[in-house]
Motif scaffolding. Structure first.
Motif, PDB file in Angstrom:
ATOM      1  N   HIS A  51       0.829  -1.200   0.000  1.00  0.00           N
ATOM      2  CA  HIS A  51       0.000   0.000   0.000  1.00  0.00           C
ATOM      3  C   HIS A  51       0.871   1.260   0.000  1.00  0.00           C
ATOM      4  O   HIS A  51       0.584   2.225  -0.717  1.00  0.00           O
ATOM      5  CB  HIS A  51      -0.927  -0.017   1.220  1.00  0.00           C
ATOM      6  N   TYR A  54       2.019   1.606  -3.477  1.00  0.00           N
ATOM      7  CA  TYR A  54       0.889   2.013  -4.317  1.00  0.00           C
ATOM      8  C   TYR A  54       0.680   3.529  -4.229  1.00  0.00           C
ATOM      9  O   TYR A  54       0.529   4.211  -5.241  1.00  0.00           O
ATOM     10  CB  TYR A  54      -0.380   1.272  -3.873  1.00  0.00           C
ATOM     11  N   SER A  67       5.015   5.840 -12.595  1.00  0.00           N
ATOM     12  CA  SER A  67       4.889   4.872 -11.504  1.00  0.00           C
ATOM     13  C   SER A  67       5.901   3.746 -11.669  1.00  0.00           C
ATOM     14  O   SER A  67       6.401   3.515 -12.767  1.00  0.00           O
ATOM     15  CB  SER A  67       3.483   4.250 -11.528  1.00  0.00           C
ATOM     16  N   ARG A  71      -1.090   0.306 -11.864  1.00  0.00           N
ATOM     17  CA  ARG A  71      -2.128   0.465 -10.830  1.00  0.00           C
ATOM     18  C   ARG A  71      -3.148  -0.671 -10.843  1.00  0.00           C
ATOM     19  O   ARG A  71      -3.562  -1.153  -9.792  1.00  0.00           O
ATOM     20  CB  ARG A  71      -2.877   1.781 -11.015  1.00  0.00           C
ATOM     21  N   SER A  75      -3.888  -3.475  -7.862  1.00  0.00           N
ATOM     22  CA  SER A  75      -5.016  -2.792  -7.215  1.00  0.00           C
ATOM     23  C   SER A  75      -5.344  -3.377  -5.839  1.00  0.00           C
ATOM     24  O   SER A  75      -5.984  -2.708  -5.021  1.00  0.00           O
ATOM     25  CB  SER A  75      -6.251  -2.825  -8.114  1.00  0.00           C
ATOM     26  N   TYR A  77      -3.553  -3.517  -3.458  1.00  0.00           N
ATOM     27  CA  TYR A  77      -2.872  -2.696  -2.451  1.00  0.00           C
ATOM     28  C   TYR A  77      -3.473  -1.291  -2.333  1.00  0.00           C
ATOM     29  O   TYR A  77      -2.964  -0.452  -1.594  1.00  0.00           O
ATOM     30  CB  TYR A  77      -1.380  -2.579  -2.784  1.00  0.00           C
ATOM     31  N   ASN A  78      -4.549  -1.038  -3.048  1.00  0.00           N
ATOM     32  CA  ASN A  78      -5.162   0.283  -3.027  1.00  0.00           C
ATOM     33  C   ASN A  78      -5.923   0.515  -1.720  1.00  0.00           C
ATOM     34  O   ASN A  78      -6.322  -0.436  -1.041  1.00  0.00           O
ATOM     35  CB  ASN A  78      -6.110   0.449  -4.220  1.00  0.00           C
TER      36      ASN A  78
END
Length: 153
Positions: A51, A54, A67, A71, A75, A77-78
């Motif tokens: 996270h 992220y 990045s 993403r 995701s 880890y969002n």
């Protein structure tokens, strides 16, 4: 010689300091240990580190930098995800450490190249810096919960 504004120096110092705290707190943690969910529900160390990466990607994007990962692919880890429900998607802890290092290198390189921040981005940048501080402390507690000695002396 390029002169940086104090706000860039402050954020750069925070990025370097939190990276140091994060690396101390994750040192010696195995992948298996990183996947332990305290009390069967609290976020595991793997998710917290993922996270952090992220959100570091969002930090890089705010600074007009690419990045270190996709993403959508990561995701799980969002924010607002439930790691326990997506634990099969979490990647190896060693791979996360590699992404952390990549994000650190990119952040420091970018911050070192700037003379000032875009004024519209200051609030987001300071919030993202606070985010890192918050989660780096969580890693310290998780380290202790895993039975490891405290890393910050």
């Amino acid at each position: 010689m390029k002169t940086q504004s104090n706000d860039i120096e402050l954020i750069k110092n925070q990025v370097e300091s939190t990276y140091y705290v994060i690396t101390l707190n994750i040192d010696g943690i195995t992948h298996e240990e990183s996947m332990i969910f305290p009390n069967g529900e609290a976020n595991c160390m793997n998710w917290i580190l993922g996270h952090l990466i992220y959100i570091r990607n969002a930090f890089l994007n705010i600074l007009d930098e690419e990045s270190v990962w996709d993403r959508e692919k990561f995701s799980c880890y969002n924010r607002d995800e439930i790691p326990l429900n997506r634990k099969d998607e979490l990647i190896s802890f060693e791979e996360l450490k590699s992404y952390l290092k990549q994000s650190q290198d990119k952040l420091i390189t970018k911050l070192s190249s700037l003379e000032s921040f875009d004024s519209e981005k200051i609030k987001d940048i300071s919030t993202l810096s606070l985010h890192e501080i918050y989660h780096s402390g969580q890693l310290g507690y998780l380290r202790r919960i895993l039975g490891k000695p405290g890393a910050i002396k």
